[in-house]
Design a protein around this motif. Structure first.
Motif, PDB file in Angstrom:
ATOM      1  N   ALA A  84      38.823  41.675  38.605  1.00 27.37           N
ATOM      2  CA  ALA A  84      39.092  41.306  37.215  1.00 27.37           C
ATOM      3  C   ALA A  84      40.550  40.919  37.014  1.00 27.37           C
ATOM      4  O   ALA A  84      40.860  39.994  36.252  1.00 27.37           O
ATOM      5  CB  ALA A  84      38.719  42.468  36.294  1.00 27.37           C
ATOM      6  N   LYS A  85      41.458  41.597  37.705  1.00 27.06           N
ATOM      7  CA  LYS A  85      42.884  41.282  37.581  1.00 27.06           C
ATOM      8  C   LYS A  85      43.220  39.896  38.115  1.00 27.06           C
ATOM      9  O   LYS A  85      44.264  39.332  37.797  1.00 27.06           O
ATOM     10  CB  LYS A  85      43.720  42.352  38.291  1.00 27.06           C
ATOM     11  CG  LYS A  85      43.730  43.689  37.554  1.00 27.06           C
ATOM     12  CD  LYS A  85      44.516  44.742  38.324  1.00 27.06           C
ATOM     13  CE  LYS A  85      44.537  46.069  37.577  1.00 27.06           C
ATOM     14  NZ  LYS A  85      45.251  47.131  38.344  1.00 27.06           N
ATOM     15  N   LYS A  86      42.328  39.346  38.949  1.00 22.33           N
ATOM     16  CA  LYS A  86      42.514  37.990  39.459  1.00 22.33           C
ATOM     17  C   LYS A  86      42.019  36.935  38.468  1.00 22.33           C
ATOM     18  O   LYS A  86      42.067  35.741  38.743  1.00 22.33           O
ATOM     19  CB  LYS A  86      41.778  37.817  40.787  1.00 22.33           C
ATOM     20  CG  LYS A  86      42.343  38.663  41.911  1.00 22.33           C
ATOM     21  CD  LYS A  86      41.499  38.501  43.182  1.00 22.33           C
ATOM     22  CE  LYS A  86      42.037  39.376  44.317  1.00 22.33           C
ATOM     23  NZ  LYS A  86      41.182  39.295  45.531  1.00 22.33           N
TER      24      LYS A  86
ATOM     25  N   ALA B  74      31.422  34.430  36.954  1.00 23.94           N
ATOM     26  CA  ALA B  74      31.665  35.852  36.705  1.00 23.94           C
ATOM     27  C   ALA B  74      30.817  36.676  37.669  1.00 23.94           C
ATOM     28  O   ALA B  74      29.871  36.167  38.274  1.00 23.94           O
ATOM     29  CB  ALA B  74      31.342  36.200  35.259  1.00 23.94           C
ATOM     30  N   GLN B  75      31.159  37.958  37.818  1.00 27.78           N
ATOM     31  CA  GLN B  75      30.414  38.819  38.741  1.00 27.78           C
ATOM     32  C   GLN B  75      29.968  40.093  38.027  1.00 27.78           C
ATOM     33  O   GLN B  75      30.632  40.570  37.106  1.00 27.78           O
ATOM     34  CB  GLN B  75      31.258  39.145  39.974  1.00 27.78           C
ATOM     35  CG  GLN B  75      31.615  37.904  40.799  1.00 27.78           C
ATOM     36  CD  GLN B  75      32.199  38.228  42.159  1.00 27.78           C
ATOM     37  OE1 GLN B  75      31.881  39.245  42.768  1.00 27.78           O
ATOM     38  NE2 GLN B  75      33.066  37.340  42.657  1.00 27.78           N
ATOM     39  N   SER B  76      28.836  40.622  38.484  1.00 31.00           N
ATOM     40  CA  SER B  76      28.197  41.757  37.818  1.00 31.00           C
ATOM     41  C   SER B  76      28.077  42.942  38.768  1.00 31.00           C
ATOM     42  O   SER B  76      27.454  42.834  39.828  1.00 31.00           O
ATOM     43  CB  SER B  76      26.814  41.338  37.318  1.00 31.00           C
ATOM     44  OG  SER B  76      26.144  42.419  36.712  1.00 31.00           O
ATOM     45  N   CYS B  77      28.651  44.070  38.383  1.00 32.34           N
ATOM     46  CA  CYS B  77      28.581  45.292  39.184  1.00 32.34           C
ATOM     47  C   CYS B  77      27.442  46.175  38.685  1.00 32.34           C
ATOM     48  O   CYS B  77      26.645  45.770  37.841  1.00 32.34           O
ATOM     49  CB  CYS B  77      29.915  46.029  39.140  1.00 32.34           C
ATOM     50  SG  CYS B  77      30.407  46.629  37.509  1.00 32.34           S
ATOM     51  N   ARG B  78      27.364  47.383  39.193  1.00 32.58           N
ATOM     52  CA  ARG B  78      26.326  48.337  38.821  1.00 32.58           C
ATOM     53  C   ARG B  78      26.928  49.685  38.451  1.00 32.58           C
ATOM     54  O   ARG B  78      28.012  50.041  38.926  1.00 32.58           O
ATOM     55  CB  ARG B  78      25.327  48.528  39.967  1.00 32.58           C
ATOM     56  CG  ARG B  78      24.442  47.308  40.224  1.00 32.58           C
ATOM     57  CD  ARG B  78      23.524  47.050  39.031  1.00 32.58           C
ATOM     58  NE  ARG B  78      22.708  45.868  39.193  1.00 32.58           N
ATOM     59  CZ  ARG B  78      23.058  44.660  38.746  1.00 32.58           C
ATOM     60  NH1 ARG B  78      24.224  44.474  38.152  1.00 32.58           N
ATOM     61  NH2 ARG B  78      22.227  43.636  38.879  1.00 32.58           N
TER      62      ARG B  78
ATOM     63  N   PRO C 234      43.685  45.654  29.362  1.00 34.75           N
ATOM     64  CA  PRO C 234      42.603  45.939  30.319  1.00 34.75           C
ATOM     65  C   PRO C 234      42.568  44.909  31.430  1.00 34.75           C
ATOM     66  O   PRO C 234      43.045  43.783  31.277  1.00 34.75           O
ATOM     67  CB  PRO C 234      41.343  45.860  29.445  1.00 34.75           C
ATOM     68  CG  PRO C 234      41.720  44.955  28.311  1.00 34.75           C
ATOM     69  CD  PRO C 234      43.178  45.219  28.049  1.00 34.75           C
ATOM     70  N   ALA C 235      41.973  45.282  32.553  1.00 27.39           N
ATOM     71  CA  ALA C 235      41.931  44.371  33.699  1.00 27.39           C
ATOM     72  C   ALA C 235      41.086  43.144  33.417  1.00 27.39           C
ATOM     73  O   ALA C 235      41.431  42.027  33.780  1.00 27.39           O
ATOM     74  CB  ALA C 235      41.377  45.115  34.917  1.00 27.39           C
ATOM     75  N   GLN C 236      39.938  43.349  32.757  1.00 24.99           N
ATOM     76  CA  GLN C 236      38.973  42.278  32.561  1.00 24.99           C
ATOM     77  C   GLN C 236      39.167  41.626  31.196  1.00 24.99           C
ATOM     78  O   GLN C 236      38.975  42.262  30.170  1.00 24.99           O
ATOM     79  CB  GLN C 236      37.552  42.830  32.669  1.00 24.99           C
ATOM     80  CG  GLN C 236      36.486  41.795  32.942  1.00 24.99           C
ATOM     81  CD  GLN C 236      36.200  40.875  31.784  1.00 24.99           C
ATOM     82  OE1 GLN C 236      36.295  39.660  31.929  1.00 24.99           O
ATOM     83  NE2 GLN C 236      35.864  41.428  30.625  1.00 24.99           N
ATOM     84  N   THR C 237      39.560  40.361  31.192  1.00 29.97           N
ATOM     85  CA  THR C 237      39.758  39.637  29.926  1.00 29.97           C
ATOM     86  C   THR C 237      39.088  38.264  29.949  1.00 29.97           C
ATOM     87  O   THR C 237      39.156  37.539  28.967  1.00 29.97           O
ATOM     88  CB  THR C 237      41.264  39.454  29.626  1.00 29.97           C
ATOM     89  OG1 THR C 237      41.878  38.750  30.724  1.00 29.97           O
ATOM     90  CG2 THR C 237      41.954  40.792  29.435  1.00 29.97           C
ATOM     91  N   ALA C 238      38.447  37.902  31.048  1.00 31.74           N
ATOM     92  CA  ALA C 238      37.904  36.550  31.192  1.00 31.74           C
ATOM     93  C   ALA C 238      36.639  36.329  30.373  1.00 31.74           C
ATOM     94  O   ALA C 238      36.356  35.204  29.959  1.00 31.74           O
ATOM     95  CB  ALA C 238      37.622  36.250  32.668  1.00 31.74           C
TER      96      ALA C 238
ATOM     97  N   ASN D 156      39.010  49.425  31.674  1.00 33.00           N
ATOM     98  CA  ASN D 156      39.336  48.180  32.360  1.00 33.00           C
ATOM     99  C   ASN D 156      38.711  46.944  31.723  1.00 33.00           C
ATOM    100  O   ASN D 156      38.691  45.868  32.317  1.00 33.00           O
ATOM    101  CB  ASN D 156      38.923  48.302  33.830  1.00 33.00           C
ATOM    102  CG  ASN D 156      39.806  49.290  34.568  1.00 33.00           C
ATOM    103  OD1 ASN D 156      40.959  48.986  34.879  1.00 33.00           O
ATOM    104  ND2 ASN D 156      39.304  50.485  34.811  1.00 33.00           N
ATOM    105  N   GLY D 157      38.190  47.110  30.505  1.00 34.42           N
ATOM    106  CA  GLY D 157      37.685  45.971  29.754  1.00 34.42           C
ATOM    107  C   GLY D 157      36.342  45.459  30.225  1.00 34.42           C
ATOM    108  O   GLY D 157      35.971  44.320  29.927  1.00 34.42           O
TER     109      GLY D 157
END
Length: 387
Positions: free
Chosen positions: A307-309, A251-255, A36-40, A343-344
Motif C-alpha cells: 500500500a505504501k507503494k 489493486a490487490q485483495s488480502c484475506r 494511513p498506508a493505503q490511500t489509492a 493502515n487504511g
C-alpha cells in the motif's frame, strides 16, 4: 464510534500542533505517521453476498437470497461495500446433466445477467459499491465439486474464455464510475495439479503466470472503459502479495483468516481431522505456533508495504466460522480490524446472513437480538461498526 473519524481528528490535532514544530522539520514526520498506508482506493467496508456463489442457481424464494432489506440495513449501519463472489455457470446456457465444455463458455443466458443486474442496481440504490468477483472462473476455482474442462493457469483456451466473460461484464457496466463498480478477477488463486481434485497438490501460481492472466483480463475489462477499477486477489489462496503486477494499475485483495485455527476451527472443508484440532485461543499457541497481535502485524506487513507503494489494498474476505468460541473470535477479529483500519485498508465480512455473518449465523454460544425476524449478533455488528 467511527474509527475513520477518529483517525481524521487525530490527524488534525497533529497538523495543528505542528505549526509550532515547523522550524525543526518535525511537521512532515508527524503528518507521515498519521497518514494511513493505503490511500489509492476508498476504505470500503461491508460484506460478501452469496447469491451467485454456487455454480448451481439458488432456488427461487430461497431464504438465503439477498433482500432489499439486507442492503438497506447495511447502509443504515454505515457500510458502503458488497462483494459478489460469482460462478460463471450461473449465466451460461448448458446442459447441467452433462460435463461443461469449452464451447459452452460462450453461450450466455441473458435472463441470469438481468437477475444479477437487479442486485447491482438495488445495492447502488442504497449507496453500496459493488465488487464483482469470479469465485469460479473458467478453468479455476479454489473449491472443486464442478468439472472444469481446462486450466486457467495453463491453457490459452481457458484464458480466452476468462477474458471473454470479464469483457462481457465490463461492457455491461461500461458507463459506471469506479466509485460504484469494481472487477475482482478471480477468487483466491492457487496452482493445483488437477483442477477437479480438491486434494491434489496446491501451491502459489508462478508470478509470471499470474501476471499474464491478470494483464490479459485487465486489458479486456479496460477495453470497455479505461477507468474501470480492477482488483486481483492475493496469490497462494489470497495470502500473498503479487509483486509481479505492481506496475499494472491493479489493486490487490488480502484475506482476514490467519490463523486458520481460529477462523476455520472445525470447518470440515478446511481440516481433514476436525475432532483433534487444538482449541482456539487469542493470543496463544495453536498447532505448535504462537499467535498474537505482533505476529498478525508481521503477517499483514507485506500488504502494508504494498500500500505504501501506492497500490490499492482491500481485504476482500474476513471472518470466522461458527465453531470458534465467540469471545475468542471477537478478541482476534478486533486485532485484525484494528491493523487493517490503522493502515487504511477496508474489509468485507464473509458473509452477511449465514454462518460467518451478523444475521442468522447459528452460533450456539451467544445470545441473539431479534432483528425483524432475524437473529442479530449485536456484539459482532458493534465491533464491525467501530472500524
Amino acid at each position: 464510534m467511527d474509527r475513520q473519524k477518529i483517525n481524521r481528528r487525530e490527524f488534525l490535532k497533529v497538523a495543528g500542533a505542528g505549526a509550532a514544530m515547523a522550524a525543526t522539520g518535525r511537521l512532515a514526520n508527524a503528518a507521515d505517521e498519521a497518514k494511513p498506508a493505503q490511500t489509492a482506493i476508498p476504505r470500503w467496508r461491508g460484506f460478501n453476498l452469496l447469491d451467485y456463489f454456487s455454480p448451481r442457481p439458488m432456488r427461487p424464494g430461497s431464504r438465503s437470497q439477498t433482500t432489499e432489506d439486507d442492503l438497506r440495513w447495511m447502509s443504515d449501519w454505515g457500510f458502503d461495500f458488497v462483494r459478489l463472489p460469482m460462478a460463471y455457470p450461473q449465466w451460461i446456457d448448458f446442459d447441467p446433466s452433462q460435463r461443461i465444455t469449452p464451447d459452452d463458455m460462450y453461450k450466455i443466458k441473458e435472463s441470469a445477467l438481468e437477475y444479477i443486474d437487479g442486485l447491482v442496481e438495488t445495492a447502488h440504490k442504497h449507496g453500496l459499491h459493488v465488487s464483482l468477483n469470479f469465485h469460479r472462473a473458467p478453468g479455476y476455482c479454489v473449491n472443486a465439486g464442478f468439472y472444469e474442462p481446462f486450466n486457467l493457469w495453463k491453457d490459452q483456451e481457458a484464458l480466452d474464455a476468462f477474458c471473454f466473460h470479464w469483457g462481457m461484464w465490463a461492457k455491461r457496466y461500461k458507463d459506471m464510475s469506479p466509485s460504484k463498480i469494481s472487477f475482482d478477477l478471480v477468487n483466491e488463486p492457487s496452482m493445483r495439479e488437477d483442477m477437479n481434485d480438491q486434494h491434489s497438490k496446491r501451491g502459489p501460481v508462478p508470478g509470471d503466470v499470474y501476471r499474464r492472466v491478470a494483464e490479459a483480463a485487465a486489458k479486456a475489462i479496460r477495453a470497455a472503459n479505461p477507468n474501470h477499477l480492477v482488483i486481483a486477489d492475493g496469490n497462494n489462496v489470497g495470502n500473498d502479495v503479487i509483486p509481479e503486477i505492481v506496475d499494472l494499475n491493479i489493486a490487490q485483495s488480502c484475506r482476514g483468516y490467519a490463523p486458520g485455527y481460529i477462523s476455520h476451527y472445525k470447518a470440515p472443508w478446511a481440516f481433514s481431522d476436525v475432532e483433534n484440532l487444538p482449541a482456539p485461543v487469542w493470543p496463544g499457541t495453536m498447532g505448535g505456533q504462537y499467535w498474537d497481535r505482533a505476529r498478525l502485524e508481521r503477517y499483514y506487513q507485506p500488504w502494508i508495504d504494498l500500500a505504501k507503494k501506492g497500490v490499492g489494498v482491500h481485504c476482500g474476505e474476513c471472518g470466522c466460522w461458527i465453531k470458534t468460541p465467540h469471545d475468542v473470535f471477537l478478541a482476534w477479529f478486533g486485532d485484525v480490524l484494528d491493523i487493517l483500519t490503522t493502515n487504511g485498508i477496508g474489509y468485507a465480512l464473509w458473509n452477511f446472513r449465514g454462518q460467518f455473518g451478523i444475521l442468522d449465523s447459528g452460533r450456539g454460544d451467544i445470545e441473539y437480538e431479534d432483528w425483524h425476524g432475524h437473529k442479530l449478533d449485536r456484539r459482532l455488528l458493534d465491533l464491525l461498526r467501530a472500524y
